[in-house]
Design a protein around this motif. Structure first.
Motif, PDB file in Angstrom:
ATOM      1  N   GLU A 290      -8.087  17.204  -8.131  1.00  0.00           N
ATOM      2  CA  GLU A 290      -7.414  18.247  -8.662  1.00  0.00           C
ATOM      3  C   GLU A 290      -6.144  18.494  -7.882  1.00  0.00           C
ATOM      4  O   GLU A 290      -5.289  18.991  -8.490  1.00  0.00           O
ATOM      5  N   VAL A 291      -6.000  18.051  -6.697  1.00  0.00           N
ATOM      6  CA  VAL A 291      -4.877  18.328  -5.868  1.00  0.00           C
ATOM      7  C   VAL A 291      -3.715  17.222  -6.158  1.00  0.00           C
ATOM      8  O   VAL A 291      -2.557  17.638  -6.515  1.00  0.00           O
ATOM      9  N   ARG A 292      -4.163  16.022  -6.567  1.00  0.00           N
ATOM     10  CA  ARG A 292      -3.217  15.006  -7.160  1.00  0.00           C
ATOM     11  C   ARG A 292      -2.674  15.496  -8.638  1.00  0.00           C
ATOM     12  O   ARG A 292      -1.509  15.287  -8.914  1.00  0.00           O
ATOM     13  N   LYS A 293      -3.639  16.126  -9.359  1.00  0.00           N
ATOM     14  CA  LYS A 293      -2.952  16.714 -10.696  1.00  0.00           C
ATOM     15  C   LYS A 293      -2.073  17.736 -10.489  1.00  0.00           C
ATOM     16  O   LYS A 293      -1.314  18.090 -11.200  1.00  0.00           O
ATOM     17  N   ALA A 294      -2.357  18.555  -9.348  1.00  0.00           N
ATOM     18  CA  ALA A 294      -1.439  20.018  -8.984  1.00  0.00           C
ATOM     19  C   ALA A 294      -0.178  19.274  -8.678  1.00  0.00           C
ATOM     20  O   ALA A 294       0.772  19.892  -8.996  1.00  0.00           O
ATOM     21  N   ILE A 295      -0.198  18.187  -7.767  1.00  0.00           N
ATOM     22  CA  ILE A 295       1.111  17.658  -7.410  1.00  0.00           C
ATOM     23  C   ILE A 295       1.962  17.382  -8.699  1.00  0.00           C
ATOM     24  O   ILE A 295       3.277  17.505  -8.737  1.00  0.00           O
ATOM     25  N   SER A 296       1.443  16.568  -9.695  1.00  0.00           N
ATOM     26  CA  SER A 296       2.019  16.084 -10.685  1.00  0.00           C
ATOM     27  C   SER A 296       2.452  17.615 -11.719  1.00  0.00           C
ATOM     28  O   SER A 296       3.476  17.318 -12.309  1.00  0.00           O
ATOM     29  N   ASN A 297       1.712  18.500 -11.808  1.00  0.00           N
ATOM     30  CA  ASN A 297       2.103  19.759 -12.463  1.00  0.00           C
ATOM     31  C   ASN A 297       3.263  20.437 -11.861  1.00  0.00           C
ATOM     32  O   ASN A 297       3.858  21.230 -12.358  1.00  0.00           O
ATOM     33  N   SER A 316       8.106  10.173 -18.083  1.00  0.00           N
ATOM     34  CA  SER A 316       6.962   9.520 -18.424  1.00  0.00           C
ATOM     35  C   SER A 316       5.701   9.740 -17.581  1.00  0.00           C
ATOM     36  O   SER A 316       5.843   9.964 -16.439  1.00  0.00           O
ATOM     37  N   ALA A 317       4.610   9.600 -17.944  1.00  0.00           N
ATOM     38  CA  ALA A 317       3.347   9.497 -17.303  1.00  0.00           C
ATOM     39  C   ALA A 317       3.126   8.067 -16.830  1.00  0.00           C
ATOM     40  O   ALA A 317       2.215   7.751 -15.842  1.00  0.00           O
ATOM     41  N   GLY A 432      -7.855  -2.602   0.657  1.00  0.00           N
ATOM     42  CA  GLY A 432      -9.007  -3.423   0.990  1.00  0.00           C
ATOM     43  C   GLY A 432     -10.371  -2.894   0.983  1.00  0.00           C
ATOM     44  O   GLY A 432     -11.458  -3.365   1.411  1.00  0.00           O
ATOM     45  N   SER A 433     -10.460  -1.477   0.584  1.00  0.00           N
ATOM     46  CA  SER A 433     -11.904  -0.862   0.838  1.00  0.00           C
ATOM     47  C   SER A 433     -12.722  -0.969  -0.307  1.00  0.00           C
ATOM     48  O   SER A 433     -13.868  -0.904  -0.284  1.00  0.00           O
ATOM     49  N   GLY A 434     -12.192  -1.731  -1.434  1.00  0.00           N
ATOM     50  CA  GLY A 434     -12.927  -1.829  -2.542  1.00  0.00           C
ATOM     51  C   GLY A 434     -13.577  -0.558  -3.281  1.00  0.00           C
ATOM     52  O   GLY A 434     -14.180  -0.493  -4.323  1.00  0.00           O
ATOM     53  N   LYS A 435     -12.911   0.622  -2.937  1.00  0.00           N
ATOM     54  CA  LYS A 435     -13.214   1.631  -3.400  1.00  0.00           C
ATOM     55  C   LYS A 435     -11.812   2.243  -4.420  1.00  0.00           C
ATOM     56  O   LYS A 435     -10.951   2.270  -3.686  1.00  0.00           O
ATOM     57  N   PHE A 436     -12.024   2.784  -5.574  1.00  0.00           N
ATOM     58  CA  PHE A 436     -10.788   3.101  -6.346  1.00  0.00           C
ATOM     59  C   PHE A 436     -10.863   4.664  -6.709  1.00  0.00           C
ATOM     60  O   PHE A 436     -11.965   5.145  -6.516  1.00  0.00           O
ATOM     61  N   ILE A 437      -9.735   5.169  -7.130  1.00  0.00           N
ATOM     62  CA  ILE A 437      -9.649   6.557  -7.546  1.00  0.00           C
ATOM     63  C   ILE A 437     -10.714   6.723  -8.593  1.00  0.00           C
ATOM     64  O   ILE A 437     -10.895   8.184  -8.955  1.00  0.00           O
ATOM     65  N   ILE A 464      -6.522   0.866 -18.125  1.00  0.00           N
ATOM     66  CA  ILE A 464      -6.489   1.133 -16.593  1.00  0.00           C
ATOM     67  C   ILE A 464      -5.458   2.286 -16.416  1.00  0.00           C
ATOM     68  O   ILE A 464      -6.128   3.085 -15.685  1.00  0.00           O
ATOM     69  N   THR A 465      -4.348   2.318 -17.209  1.00  0.00           N
ATOM     70  CA  THR A 465      -3.510   3.628 -17.006  1.00  0.00           C
ATOM     71  C   THR A 465      -4.312   4.715 -17.526  1.00  0.00           C
ATOM     72  O   THR A 465      -4.014   5.778 -17.007  1.00  0.00           O
ATOM     73  N   ARG A 466      -4.963   4.574 -18.583  1.00  0.00           N
ATOM     74  CA  ARG A 466      -5.592   6.092 -19.091  1.00  0.00           C
ATOM     75  C   ARG A 466      -6.691   6.357 -18.218  1.00  0.00           C
ATOM     76  O   ARG A 466      -6.758   7.821 -17.783  1.00  0.00           O
ATOM     77  N   VAL A 467      -7.451   5.659 -17.480  1.00  0.00           N
ATOM     78  CA  VAL A 467      -8.498   5.980 -16.706  1.00  0.00           C
ATOM     79  C   VAL A 467      -7.767   6.601 -15.224  1.00  0.00           C
ATOM     80  O   VAL A 467      -8.240   7.608 -14.866  1.00  0.00           O
ATOM     81  N   ALA A 468      -6.858   6.006 -14.858  1.00  0.00           N
ATOM     82  CA  ALA A 468      -6.179   6.375 -13.759  1.00  0.00           C
ATOM     83  C   ALA A 468      -5.606   7.782 -13.849  1.00  0.00           C
ATOM     84  O   ALA A 468      -5.532   8.743 -13.031  1.00  0.00           O
ATOM     85  N   LEU A 469      -4.901   7.856 -14.914  1.00  0.00           N
ATOM     86  CA  LEU A 469      -4.370   9.516 -15.253  1.00  0.00           C
ATOM     87  C   LEU A 469      -5.489  10.411 -15.425  1.00  0.00           C
ATOM     88  O   LEU A 469      -5.257  11.539 -14.785  1.00  0.00           O
ATOM     89  N   GLU A 470      -6.547   9.982 -15.931  1.00  0.00           N
ATOM     90  CA  GLU A 470      -7.628  11.113 -16.038  1.00  0.00           C
ATOM     91  C   GLU A 470      -8.538  11.475 -14.818  1.00  0.00           C
ATOM     92  O   GLU A 470      -8.785  12.385 -14.603  1.00  0.00           O
ATOM     93  N   ALA A 471      -8.306  10.370 -13.852  1.00  0.00           N
ATOM     94  CA  ALA A 471      -8.767  10.547 -12.590  1.00  0.00           C
ATOM     95  C   ALA A 471      -7.931  11.247 -11.427  1.00  0.00           C
ATOM     96  O   ALA A 471      -8.155  11.733 -10.389  1.00  0.00           O
ATOM     97  N   GLY A 472      -6.611  11.600 -12.021  1.00  0.00           N
ATOM     98  CA  GLY A 472      -5.532  12.279 -11.134  1.00  0.00           C
ATOM     99  C   GLY A 472      -5.147  11.299 -10.383  1.00  0.00           C
ATOM    100  O   GLY A 472      -5.532  10.908  -9.285  1.00  0.00           O
ATOM    101  N   THR A 473      -4.222  10.505 -10.904  1.00  0.00           N
ATOM    102  CA  THR A 473      -3.545   9.371 -10.530  1.00  0.00           C
ATOM    103  C   THR A 473      -2.823   9.519  -8.823  1.00  0.00           C
ATOM    104  O   THR A 473      -2.298  10.552  -8.744  1.00  0.00           O
TER     105      THR A 473
END
Length: 505
Positions: A290-297, A316-317, A432-437, A464-473
């Protein structure tokens, strides 16, 4: 003939020249007349950064292609829209299971030290690029083995589907180094490739290249030398072209009118790059979607494009232009680029009741510093206190790799060397963490690598792009800039990042 490449267009130091004087055009490929190969003038151009290394293994970032592209040819070349073309490799083939890739090499090529270009040289370079100290080791971890089938055929065996391998070979990993240079251990300062120019002198502010008459496509070469000088200040770079100190330089969109008024030639070129804001998703507060989305907004992209970049930066997004294979037309970008400071302010207040203070890292290049100042102001309006830290580009890259940052103002090169590689490196919460947004991203990356077919891969890229945007890229795109250039009047024969046929008055 070598083509204008996606890696060239990714570089902030990209240059281009066209014939004539005055006015803005959209590219040219003018002949150099009757000048014999290597007998033209020394071409002087201006850029904004000095390379951190002349070894592809440790060069670190796409902006270095403006230098390394003169020294080395790659196995594969790529247009800015993602289309691949032969270079040192004339063809390649992916096996049915996707885990074997065979490359056929160009015959009759030699390195600048006289060593023949063979499959053994390719094997040596790839092994060098996979070494622990190499910055390419992570992206080449898919390679289980590479072997010389014979002098002109090399076989890669991989631990996963490798539909992305030809694209990787259009990047630093495909720049083949002379085995003698690798054995000497001084490639970073005394590079030897199979490209059209050799390095003759290196200083803190300039690198000088000399024409090499043994190049396999020598009939394309006109200049007898190329000098690349560093001007971190945009105004100083343009003034250097005005005064004749240099022949050409990349300029910012808001400098086009000034260049034309001075009688210089200007034009624009499409590019697979994006101005953006990288967010550290491993940060305790910035890690919240929600913070990353707020920064975008909080970002007023239209204002940035209009007033900072003279409208020559497409809002563009997605980090890919519409012409690029990875761009997904089905994504509704409107919600992701909406300027909504009230919504952003409320989200920041809820996520950080005691306030949020961050540091914006930026290269010490004037264009990025100006963009940082605008973003600092806009973030301040939604309750984010930001200070700006302008540092040397090499230091910035090191801190990014180490995860030592809050926000970074940067130029995304999201298709270099391959969209899936960029996604793997940049949508990770921590390198290198193997954990993604978003946990769906790794499977989508794998899907994009099952085939080398562009259309098949494009579908996965879009997901990939769609999922990243939905997750708050964590890779927030501001806009997609046109690359804008200027040259002295009368220069001919220069294509993007390709001075080989350039002739200057």
């Amino acid at each position: 003939m070598r083509r204008s490449t996606i890696r060239a267009l990714a570089a902030s130091a990209v240059l281009a020249l066209v014939a004539g004087c005055g006015g803005t055009s959209t590219g040219a490929d003018s002949p150099a007349g009757d000048v014999k190969p290597g007998q033209g003038q020394v071409v002087r151009w201006g850029t904004s950064t000095i390379p951190t290394s002349l070894d592809p293994a440790t060069a670190g970032d796409a902006v270095q292609y403006v230098y390394l592209g003169l020294i080395y040819d790659s196995l594969v070349d790529a247009d800015y829209d993602g289309t691949l073309h032969p270079q040192l490799a004339t063809e390649w083939k992916l096996s049915e299971d996707g885990k074997t890739v065979d490359f056929t090499l160009r015959e009759g090529v030699t390195f600048q030290d006289g060593t023949p270009f063979t499959a053994d040289a390719v094997v040596a370079s790839i092994e060098h690029f996979k070494s622990p100290e190499s910055l390419l080791a992570g992206s080449l971890a898919l390679i289980e083995s590479v072997e010389a089938v014979d002098d002109l055929h090399v076989r890669f065996k991989t631990n996963r589907p490798a539909g992305d391998l030809p694209n990787l070979m259009a990047g630093f990993a495909g720049m083949i180094v002379s085995p003698k240079s690798l054995k000497a251990g001084n490639t970073s300062t005394k590079p030897v490739g199979a490209g059209p120019f050799t390095v003759s002198k290196v200083t803190d502010a300039k690198i000088t290249f000399e024409y090499w008459d043994g190049y396999w496509a020598a009939d394309e070469i006109v200049p007898r030398g190329v000098e690349v000088g560093v001007f971190t200040d945009d105004a100083a770079r343009l003034n250097a072209v005005k005064s004749g100190e240099i022949h050409a330089a990349i300029i910012r969109p808001n400098q086009l009118a000034e260049a034309e008024a001075a009688g210089l030639k200007t034009y624009e070129e499409p590019a697979a790059t994006a101005y953006g804001l990288a967010i550290n998703a491993d940060h305790p507060v910035l890690g919240k979607p929600e913070v990353r989305k707020a920064i975008s907004n909080a970002i007023d992209r239209e204002r940035i494009s209009k007033f900072l970049l003279d409208g020559k930066c497409t809002v563009s997004a997605q980090p890919y232009p519409k012409e690029h294979i990875a761009h997904d037309d089905s994504i509704d970008e409107a919600p992701y680029v909406a300027y909504d400071p009230d919504k952003a302010r409320a989200a920041i207040r809820q996520a950080a009741p005691n306030g949020l203070s961050v540091t914006i890292l930026t290269p010490n290049v004037s264009a990025y510093q100006r963009l940082s100042e605008v973003l600092q102001e806009q973030l301040g309006k939604v309750g984010i206190t930001a200070k700006i830290e302008a540092i040397d580009y090499a230091d910035l890259l090191a801190r990014k790799r180490a995860g030592d940052y809050d926000l970074i103002v940067t130029l995304f090169t999201a298709s270099a060397p391959d969209v899936s590689t960029w996604a793997e490196q940049n949508y990770a919460v921590k390198a290198g963490s193997g954990k993604f947004i978003d946990p769906r991203i790794p499977d989508l990356i794998t899907e994009s690598r099952r085939s080398a077919d562009p259309e098949t891969r494009a579908k996965a890229f879009g997901q990939i792009t769609r999922v990243a945007l939905e997750a708050g890229t964590n890779q927030v795109v501001v806009c997609l800039p046109s690359h804008t250039f200027t040259s002295v009047a009368g220069a001919t024969g220069f294509a993007v990042n390709d001075p080989r046929r350039m002739n200057v008055p």
